[in-house]
Design a protein around this motif. Sequence first.
Motif, PDB file in Angstrom:
ATOM      1  N   SER A  93      23.668  47.783  53.618  1.00 18.43           N
ATOM      2  CA  SER A  93      24.436  46.603  54.008  1.00 18.43           C
ATOM      3  C   SER A  93      23.967  45.942  55.299  1.00 18.43           C
ATOM      4  O   SER A  93      24.045  44.717  55.442  1.00 18.43           O
ATOM      5  N   GLU A 117      32.522  53.527  46.332  1.00 20.44           N
ATOM      6  CA  GLU A 117      32.717  52.733  47.554  1.00 20.44           C
ATOM      7  C   GLU A 117      32.472  53.553  48.821  1.00 20.44           C
ATOM      8  O   GLU A 117      33.147  53.384  49.833  1.00 20.44           O
ATOM      9  N   PRO A 218      30.713  50.092  54.942  1.00 14.05           N
ATOM     10  CA  PRO A 218      30.196  48.898  54.267  1.00 14.05           C
ATOM     11  C   PRO A 218      29.253  49.327  53.145  1.00 14.05           C
ATOM     12  O   PRO A 218      28.026  49.310  53.282  1.00 14.05           O
ATOM     13  N   GLU A 292      32.750  37.506  46.920  1.00 13.52           N
ATOM     14  CA  GLU A 292      33.396  38.666  47.540  1.00 13.52           C
ATOM     15  C   GLU A 292      32.394  39.496  48.334  1.00 13.52           C
ATOM     16  O   GLU A 292      32.691  39.959  49.445  1.00 13.52           O
ATOM     17  N   HIS A 293      31.213  39.699  47.762  1.00  9.98           N
ATOM     18  CA  HIS A 293      30.167  40.447  48.465  1.00  9.98           C
ATOM     19  C   HIS A 293      29.749  39.716  49.745  1.00  9.98           C
ATOM     20  O   HIS A 293      29.561  40.340  50.795  1.00  9.98           O
ATOM     21  N   SER A 296      32.352  40.134  52.443  1.00  6.04           N
ATOM     22  CA  SER A 296      32.301  41.470  53.039  1.00  6.04           C
ATOM     23  C   SER A 296      31.158  41.572  54.043  1.00  6.04           C
ATOM     24  O   SER A 296      31.327  42.098  55.154  1.00  6.04           O
ATOM     25  N   GLN A 299      31.861  39.634  57.274  1.00  4.39           N
ATOM     26  CA  GLN A 299      32.723  40.366  58.212  1.00  4.39           C
ATOM     27  C   GLN A 299      31.915  41.372  59.016  1.00  4.39           C
ATOM     28  O   GLN A 299      32.114  41.527  60.223  1.00  4.39           O
TER      29      GLN A 299
END
Length: 326
Positions: A93, A117, A218, A292-293, A296, A299
Amino acid sequence: MSPHSILTRLLVAPAALVLLGGALAACGSSGSADADKPVLRVGVQKDGIRSVLTQAGLLEDLPYEIEWSEFTAGPPIIEAAAADQIDVAWVGSAPPIFGAAAGADFKVVATVEEQDEKTDSILVPKGSDITSSADLKGKRIAVGKGTSAHGHLLLALKSAGLTLDDVDPQYLQPAEGLAAFQAGEVDAWSIWDPFVTQAVNEDGAVDITADEGGTTDPYLAFEIASAASLEETDTRGSIEHFVGLVRDGFEWAQQNPDKWGEGWASESGLPVSTTSEVAAKKASVVGPVTEEHIASEQQLADAFFEAGEIPEKVDFTSVVEPGLIE
């Protein structure tokens, strides 16, 4: 200063200097050389990508030859893609965020989403009095700069009301981090699988973030590609085909984790007990980068900027190349 130089300064600490030439090691092609076939340059880590494709029988009769290059972690992969040394690779990530902050010439072309996750963990030695992220204040923590584990550490500390300034990060590559952890030179180690499972099984390490899941981890990973490679029609087609193979490979792996684990052990040199355990819990789905990815990742990028880990704000959308995979 060039983006390549900026990226190197962002990702490499003096204590863990890893030059591009040392991080990239040619590992041969996927089969017998064919002068008539184009070459696709694929970057890998100890991530099981080669083994899942091999075990699933997906590397036979390809329309291109694969030239594999092995790296220690995601940050030097981004650097290699930006320097047009590789065409495509899988990273975690954080590396795309550090690459974007440096203006590196690469694109994110697909998401790899682990169904549990959870990619990273913060480990402490057996018997440690550190039992939560809040206990990390003032502690020495091994972590790879610019890696997903760096992001996990940042978010775990934030959840406990701490910052990176409250701890003593030791920016080390995985092998160096393991050695420091085993020697007691650090109090904790932020790292990803299969290294997590290996340390837990062999050293009795304890994961103090085991129950946090996606709240501080993440966990998204990405297929990235060289921007220069994507501009070449034939190479772009090969990249698209290869990312499709990775998607098919993980669909196969969900039904055949033991076979993947056996191949992964042979490829990496890790114990089959470790790779089989990781394979059983690391079912992943490869697909397009969704809103959505992106949210994320944005953020996480904002958290890195606020912490002073990157020099400028990053618009993650700017490094996403849509449409390569549906």
